[in-house]
Design an enzyme around this catalytic site. Sequence first.
Site, PDB file in Angstrom:
ATOM      1  CG  ASP A 138      -1.883   1.134   1.250  1.00 29.51           C
ATOM      2  OD1 ASP A 138      -2.712   1.195   0.327  1.00 29.51           O
ATOM      3  OD2 ASP A 138      -1.812   1.981   2.161  1.00 29.51           O
ATOM      4  CE1 TYR A 182      -0.002   7.667   3.285  1.00 25.41           C
ATOM      5  CE2 TYR A 182       0.729   5.517   2.560  1.00 25.41           C
ATOM      6  CZ  TYR A 182      -0.233   6.327   3.133  1.00 25.41           C
ATOM      7  OH  TYR A 182      -1.425   5.782   3.557  1.00 25.41           O
TER       8      TYR A 182
HETATM    9  P1  NDP Z   1       0.254   0.323  12.785  1.00 15.30           P
HETATM   10  O1  NDP Z   1      -0.853   0.887  13.575  1.00 15.30           O
HETATM   11  O2  NDP Z   1       0.397  -1.158  12.792  1.00 15.30           O
HETATM   12  O3  NDP Z   1       1.607   1.028  13.257  1.00 15.30           O
HETATM   13  C1  NDP Z   1       2.827   0.606  12.730  1.00 15.30           C
HETATM   14  C2  NDP Z   1       3.972   1.105  13.597  1.00 15.30           C
HETATM   15  O4  NDP Z   1       3.883   0.545  14.912  1.00 15.30           O
HETATM   16  C3  NDP Z   1       5.307   0.659  13.059  1.00 15.30           C
HETATM   17  O5  NDP Z   1       5.789   1.493  12.040  1.00 15.30           O
HETATM   18  C4  NDP Z   1       6.155   0.669  14.311  1.00 15.30           C
HETATM   19  O6  NDP Z   1       6.483   2.017  14.599  1.00 15.30           O
HETATM   20  C5  NDP Z   1       5.172   0.140  15.349  1.00 15.30           C
HETATM   21  N1  NDP Z   1       5.179  -1.335  15.397  1.00 15.30           N
HETATM   22  C6  NDP Z   1       4.645  -2.187  14.481  1.00 15.30           C
HETATM   23  N2  NDP Z   1       4.795  -3.460  14.861  1.00 15.30           N
HETATM   24  C7  NDP Z   1       5.434  -3.435  16.040  1.00 15.30           C
HETATM   25  C8  NDP Z   1       5.868  -4.445  16.929  1.00 15.30           C
HETATM   26  N3  NDP Z   1       5.652  -5.729  16.669  1.00 15.30           N
HETATM   27  N4  NDP Z   1       6.489  -4.055  18.081  1.00 15.30           N
HETATM   28  C9  NDP Z   1       6.703  -2.747  18.352  1.00 15.30           C
HETATM   29  N5  NDP Z   1       6.324  -1.740  17.548  1.00 15.30           N
HETATM   30  C10 NDP Z   1       5.688  -2.077  16.390  1.00 15.30           C
HETATM   31  O7  NDP Z   1       0.100   0.696  11.240  1.00 15.30           O
HETATM   32  P2  NDP Z   1       0.351   2.092  10.473  1.00 15.30           P
HETATM   33  O8  NDP Z   1      -0.194   3.230  11.246  1.00 15.30           O
HETATM   34  O9  NDP Z   1       1.771   2.118  10.058  1.00 15.30           O
HETATM   35  O10 NDP Z   1      -0.589   1.879   9.212  1.00 15.30           O
HETATM   36  C11 NDP Z   1      -0.352   0.778   8.334  1.00 15.30           C
HETATM   37  C12 NDP Z   1      -0.551   1.225   6.908  1.00 15.30           C
HETATM   38  O11 NDP Z   1      -1.879   1.681   6.710  1.00 15.30           O
HETATM   39  C13 NDP Z   1       0.316   2.421   6.472  1.00 15.30           C
HETATM   40  O12 NDP Z   1       1.613   2.056   6.131  1.00 15.30           O
HETATM   41  C14 NDP Z   1      -0.454   2.897   5.267  1.00 15.30           C
HETATM   42  O13 NDP Z   1      -0.187   2.083   4.153  1.00 15.30           O
HETATM   43  C15 NDP Z   1      -1.903   2.680   5.718  1.00 15.30           C
HETATM   44  N6  NDP Z   1      -2.471   3.931   6.274  1.00 15.30           N
HETATM   45  C16 NDP Z   1      -3.505   4.514   5.587  1.00 15.30           C
HETATM   46  C17 NDP Z   1      -4.093   5.668   6.028  1.00 15.30           C
HETATM   47  C18 NDP Z   1      -5.220   6.263   5.248  1.00 15.30           C
HETATM   48  O14 NDP Z   1      -5.627   7.393   5.543  1.00 15.30           O
HETATM   49  N7  NDP Z   1      -5.745   5.578   4.266  1.00 15.30           N
HETATM   50  C19 NDP Z   1      -3.630   6.358   7.244  1.00 15.30           C
HETATM   51  C20 NDP Z   1      -2.559   5.650   7.929  1.00 15.30           C
HETATM   52  C21 NDP Z   1      -2.024   4.484   7.458  1.00 15.30           C
HETATM   53  P3  NDP Z   1       7.831   2.486  15.386  1.00 15.30           P
HETATM   54  O15 NDP Z   1       8.811   1.381  15.339  1.00 15.30           O
HETATM   55  O16 NDP Z   1       8.274   3.703  14.671  1.00 15.30           O
HETATM   56  O17 NDP Z   1       7.383   2.810  16.759  1.00 15.30           O
END
Ligand code: NDP
Length: 331
Positions: free
Chosen positions: A51, A56
């Site tokens: 995605d 982004y």
């Molecule tokens: P999550 O809520 O799963 O957050 C992901 C983040 O959490 C990671 O980048 C990391 O951040 C932390 N994380 C993930 N797994 C672990 C773990 N096992 N242990 C510890 N920390 C962890 O998902 P996202 O918010 O990244 O959203 C996923 C996808 O959804 C995005 O990449 C995008 O493609 C889509 N999206 C779409 C939106 C829309 O408006 N349509 C808005 C937002 C996202 P860190 O290590 O930095 O702490």
Amino acid sequence: MDMEYRRLGRSGLKVSAFSLGSWVTFHYQVDDSLAVECMKVAYDAGVNFFDNAEAYAQGRSEEIMGRALKKLGFPRDSYCVSSKVFWGGDLPTQRGLSRKHVHDACHAAMRRLDVDYLDLFFCHRPDHETPIEETVRAMGDLVRQGKVLYWGTSEWSADQIARAHGIAISLGVDPPTMEQPQYNMLHRERVEREYLQLYDDIGLGTTIWSPLASGILTGKYNQGVPDDSRLALPDYQWLRDQVLDEKGRENLEKVGRLQRVAEELDTSLAKLALAWCLRSTRVSTVILGASKVDQLRENLDALELLPRLSTEVLESIETILDNTPEPPATY
Ligand code: NDP
């Protein structure tokens, strides 16, 4: 554990239950070589959907993904890639869902991703200054031209999606297939309540985002904000503020209690929270985010937990969350 594949709503496209997204991570935390590594780990585990969005990292996330896809050389018919249109730039012609920007954004995304069609193309938000009919026609044209295979919405209301669908049918163009809403243990209303009618009426699929609520549902913020985490990034202070406000503190208290449920199942809270999203048949794919390969490996492993989410486990989670959406009166 073998990957599970789910139909994208009523369409014939089968997407992997877990997919991989690049918001925040690609460019800010994940460089070219880490992107290649993450996408390979995901693909090898059966992930077939990546995605992305024009917004982004101002297009740089799509460029990184495009270079990674090229380097990895996955056959084009073995994966799906998406983009989203809405926030392309600062000029009036570079934003929103006008025919012009929808057209330009699609072509720019194909260039950055280095592909000759987008499998999924989303309207990243509703645009109150463009008639829905104009956007529907523009999307319909891209589909007819073979540049987009399935189009959809992100964070549109049920009413807006139903209107877009009705207009598309009356115009004889392809209707929206999927919506990309936020869905996780702390954010449930749209997927579990607002869209209910749409699953049956138009066969809406969902590609859900932030399944870990930006990491809150891993428990990593319960003892403060780690330096190498999303909430410590300078551009994401707004997220940090949300976690530290009154509602955020309430959520952290729930996270602490959920952690004990995970411990009883001898698993991690991240895996429990991800498997919990997949328990819903309304969810076509859960888009994972990861800034490190180990996170991704752990998260992909959550599939193993799905059969272990018994009625008792789910009930204990409901009791802690205390946020089950009320079913609508007419449903
Ligand atoms: P999550 O809520 O799963 O957050 C992901 C983040 O959490 C990671 O980048 C990391 O951040 C932390 N994380 C993930 N797994 C672990 C773990 N096992 N242990 C510890 N920390 C962890 O998902 P996202 O918010 O990244 O959203 C996923 C996808 O959804 C995005 O990449 C995008 O493609 C889509 N999206 C779409 C939106 C829309 O408006 N349509 C808005 C937002 C996202 P860190 O290590 O930095 O702490």
